[in-house]
Design a protein around this motif. Sequence first.
Motif, mmCIF file in Angstrom:
data_model
loop_
_atom_site.group_PDB
_atom_site.id
_atom_site.type_symbol
_atom_site.label_atom_id
_atom_site.label_comp_id
_atom_site.label_asym_id
_atom_site.label_seq_id
_atom_site.Cartn_x
_atom_site.Cartn_y
_atom_site.Cartn_z
ATOM 1 N N ARG A 25 53.139 34.438 -39.435
ATOM 2 C CA ARG A 25 51.993 33.954 -38.860
ATOM 3 C C ARG A 25 50.759 34.321 -39.710
ATOM 4 N NH1 ARG A 25 52.707 34.271 -32.233
ATOM 5 N NH2 ARG A 25 54.722 33.033 -32.230
ATOM 6 N N PRO A 26 49.869 33.224 -39.818
ATOM 7 C CA PRO A 26 48.627 33.684 -40.580
ATOM 8 C C PRO A 26 47.682 34.843 -40.180
ATOM 9 C CG PRO A 26 48.728 31.321 -39.983
ATOM 10 C CD PRO A 26 49.612 31.802 -39.266
ATOM 11 N N GLU A 27 47.652 35.199 -38.891
ATOM 12 C CA GLU A 27 46.816 36.457 -38.565
ATOM 13 C C GLU A 27 47.542 37.626 -38.932
ATOM 14 O OE1 GLU A 27 49.119 34.995 -34.638
ATOM 15 O OE2 GLU A 27 48.255 33.899 -36.557
ATOM 16 N N PHE A 28 48.776 37.584 -39.713
ATOM 17 C CA PHE A 28 49.178 39.012 -39.745
ATOM 18 C C PHE A 28 48.868 38.788 -41.434
ATOM 19 C CE2 PHE A 28 50.795 40.945 -36.225
ATOM 20 C CZ PHE A 28 51.203 40.093 -35.273
ATOM 21 N N VAL A 29 48.161 39.341 -42.148
ATOM 22 C CA VAL A 29 48.064 39.428 -43.510
ATOM 23 C C VAL A 29 48.401 40.720 -43.967
ATOM 24 C CG1 VAL A 29 45.701 38.054 -43.508
ATOM 25 C CG2 VAL A 29 45.605 40.535 -43.332
ATOM 26 N N PRO A 30 48.757 40.720 -45.563
ATOM 27 C CA PRO A 30 49.425 42.095 -46.004
ATOM 28 C C PRO A 30 48.483 43.284 -45.694
ATOM 29 C CG PRO A 30 49.500 40.169 -47.557
ATOM 30 C CD PRO A 30 48.865 39.845 -46.441
ATOM 31 N N ASN A 31 49.052 44.197 -45.616
ATOM 32 C CA ASN A 31 48.442 45.435 -45.099
ATOM 33 C C ASN A 31 47.646 45.349 -43.888
ATOM 34 O OD1 ASN A 31 49.091 47.152 -47.479
ATOM 35 N ND2 ASN A 31 47.514 45.920 -48.430
ATOM 36 N N GLY A 32 47.837 44.217 -42.869
ATOM 37 C CA GLY A 32 47.271 44.231 -41.822
ATOM 38 C C GLY A 32 48.179 45.059 -40.602
ATOM 39 N N ARG A 33 47.522 45.457 -39.852
ATOM 40 C CA ARG A 33 48.033 46.172 -38.650
ATOM 41 C C ARG A 33 48.763 45.385 -37.476
ATOM 42 N NH1 ARG A 33 46.455 49.014 -33.910
ATOM 43 N NH2 ARG A 33 47.009 51.233 -33.894
ATOM 44 N N LEU A 34 49.710 45.666 -37.153
ATOM 45 C CA LEU A 34 50.539 45.053 -36.150
ATOM 46 C C LEU A 34 49.753 45.292 -34.965
ATOM 47 C CD1 LEU A 34 52.408 44.423 -38.406
ATOM 48 C CD2 LEU A 34 54.227 44.638 -36.680
ATOM 49 N N GLY A 71 49.434 53.507 -36.926
ATOM 50 C CA GLY A 71 50.176 52.080 -36.417
ATOM 51 C C GLY A 71 51.099 51.710 -37.408
ATOM 52 N N VAL A 72 51.320 50.485 -37.436
ATOM 53 C CA VAL A 72 52.433 49.894 -38.177
ATOM 54 C C VAL A 72 51.830 48.728 -39.026
ATOM 55 C CG1 VAL A 72 54.790 48.476 -37.927
ATOM 56 C CG2 VAL A 72 54.106 50.287 -36.307
ATOM 57 N N TYR A 73 52.225 48.693 -39.983
ATOM 58 C CA TYR A 73 51.258 47.761 -41.134
ATOM 59 C C TYR A 73 52.109 46.951 -42.062
ATOM 60 C CZ TYR A 73 47.144 50.533 -40.217
ATOM 61 O OH TYR A 73 46.221 51.441 -39.288
ATOM 62 N N VAL A 74 51.795 45.629 -42.142
ATOM 63 C CA VAL A 74 52.839 44.823 -43.043
ATOM 64 C C VAL A 74 52.779 45.426 -44.414
ATOM 65 C CG1 VAL A 74 52.964 42.582 -43.886
ATOM 66 C CG2 VAL A 74 52.141 42.888 -41.370
ATOM 67 N N CYS A 75 53.733 45.564 -45.042
ATOM 68 C CA CYS A 75 53.843 45.973 -46.580
ATOM 69 C C CYS A 75 53.001 45.079 -47.447
ATOM 70 C CB CYS A 75 55.217 46.307 -46.977
ATOM 71 S SG CYS A 75 55.993 47.536 -46.312
ATOM 72 N N SER A 76 52.345 45.417 -48.300
ATOM 73 C CA SER A 76 51.446 44.556 -49.390
ATOM 74 C C SER A 76 52.402 43.515 -50.045
ATOM 75 C CB SER A 76 50.506 45.210 -50.276
ATOM 76 O OG SER A 76 51.288 46.157 -50.899
ATOM 77 N N THR A 77 53.559 44.329 -50.420
ATOM 78 C CA THR A 77 54.427 43.333 -51.119
ATOM 79 C C THR A 77 55.708 43.394 -50.301
ATOM 80 O OG1 THR A 77 53.749 44.294 -53.267
ATOM 81 C CG2 THR A 77 55.912 43.221 -53.452
ATOM 82 N N PRO A 78 56.120 42.268 -49.814
ATOM 83 C CA PRO A 78 57.419 41.954 -48.862
ATOM 84 C C PRO A 78 58.620 41.948 -49.857
ATOM 85 C CG PRO A 78 56.183 39.864 -49.055
ATOM 86 C CD PRO A 78 55.168 40.932 -49.727
ATOM 87 N N PRO A 79 59.588 42.340 -49.098
ATOM 88 C CA PRO A 79 60.829 42.368 -49.929
ATOM 89 C C PRO A 79 61.391 40.873 -50.019
ATOM 90 C CG PRO A 79 61.170 42.794 -47.558
ATOM 91 C CD PRO A 79 60.021 42.912 -47.729
ATOM 92 N N GLU A 80 62.350 40.951 -51.019
ATOM 93 C CA GLU A 80 62.744 39.408 -51.452
ATOM 94 C C GLU A 80 63.916 39.273 -50.185
ATOM 95 O OE1 GLU A 80 62.304 37.493 -53.902
ATOM 96 O OE2 GLU A 80 60.543 38.577 -54.612
ATOM 97 N N PRO A 81 63.947 38.098 -50.109
ATOM 98 C CA PRO A 81 65.062 37.609 -49.017
ATOM 99 C C PRO A 81 66.251 38.166 -49.302
ATOM 100 C CG PRO A 81 63.626 35.710 -49.468
ATOM 101 C CD PRO A 81 63.418 36.769 -50.506
ATOM 102 N N GLY A 82 66.950 38.954 -48.319
ATOM 103 C CA GLY A 82 68.269 39.294 -48.451
ATOM 104 C C GLY A 82 68.322 40.581 -49.283
ATOM 105 N N ALA A 83 67.245 41.105 -49.587
ATOM 106 C CA ALA A 83 66.810 42.619 -50.448
ATOM 107 C C ALA A 83 66.881 43.768 -49.579
ATOM 108 C CB ALA A 83 65.792 42.283 -51.135
ATOM 109 N N SER A 84 67.436 43.787 -48.324
ATOM 110 C CA SER A 84 67.611 45.039 -47.542
ATOM 111 C C SER A 84 68.629 45.996 -48.061
ATOM 112 C CB SER A 84 67.927 44.652 -46.124
ATOM 113 O OG SER A 84 67.847 45.764 -45.354
ATOM 114 N N ALA A 85 68.031 47.248 -48.083
ATOM 115 C CA ALA A 85 69.119 48.268 -48.764
ATOM 116 C C ALA A 85 70.318 48.428 -47.698
ATOM 117 C CB ALA A 85 68.066 49.539 -48.734
ATOM 118 N N PHE A 86 70.356 48.049 -46.552
ATOM 119 C CA PHE A 86 71.313 48.183 -45.518
ATOM 120 C C PHE A 86 71.855 47.114 -44.993
ATOM 121 C CE2 PHE A 86 68.501 51.882 -45.451
ATOM 122 C CZ PHE A 86 69.374 52.839 -45.909
ATOM 123 N N SER A 87 73.292 46.817 -44.724
ATOM 124 C CA SER A 87 73.519 45.607 -43.899
ATOM 125 C C SER A 87 73.578 46.030 -42.499
ATOM 126 C CB SER A 87 75.265 45.639 -44.438
ATOM 127 O OG SER A 87 75.781 46.773 -43.633
#
Length: 236
Positions: A25-34, A71-87
């Motif tokens: 959602r727009p209110e959650f910007v990169p490096n923004g605190r959840l 707190g918990v923060y949105v990462c500045s560079t989000p991962p690519e879709p499906g790029a999670s290191a774990f299934s």
Amino acid sequence: MTARPSDPRRLYLQIADKLRDLITRPEFVPNGRLPPERALAETLGVSRPSVREALVALELEGLVEIRMGSGVYVCSTPPEPGASAFSQAELGDSLLDIMGARCVIEGAIAGSVAPFCKPKDLKALRGIYNDMVREVKSGKIPVAPDRAFHIAIAQMSGNEVLVRTVTSLFDARHSPLSEKLRGHFEDESTWRSTHNEHLAILEALEEHDPIQAQAAMQRHLRHSLERVIADGQRTD
């Protein structure tokens, strides 16, 4: 929120999906605190511990960063879709479910073996307890003696299926999800309060008291979970 029959995935993964949607959602910007865990839990209608597990899953995915005491923060560079290191399978079971199962199974084992404990087994168990105390006093996290303590009690049952079950449940702590949770919220200081808990189990077995043995085991496992996922150091 409860798991729907049509969605067999682990509950924390379902919550992670909902949190992922919120983050876009727009209110959650990169490096923004959840918002704090408590607020997220209220928004989603789930328990706070389940939110904590979901946030850790998103951290393993590279979407958020948990900063202890901040707190918990949105990462500045989000991962690519499906790029999670774990299934989903590799992430592991919910720690809430693991400890709930241990509470039922190990509590029942402690109660059933208490009347029949042999002196040699009790002597060995006290030796393991003493090893645990020494490691904690030296500033170590006593995973090895803790594991040995719980398996030794299962072995008193003479039931290899129970021994394998207890071993498997204990070793589930090494899943990526559980390791990350413990890395954030568990250190040598959290183990100092376990002395009396393990001692209560040991003394109940030495007294051949099934009621106290079961209660002491269940109390210890509940508190172990609370130290990591319910109490611990808050992320809000």
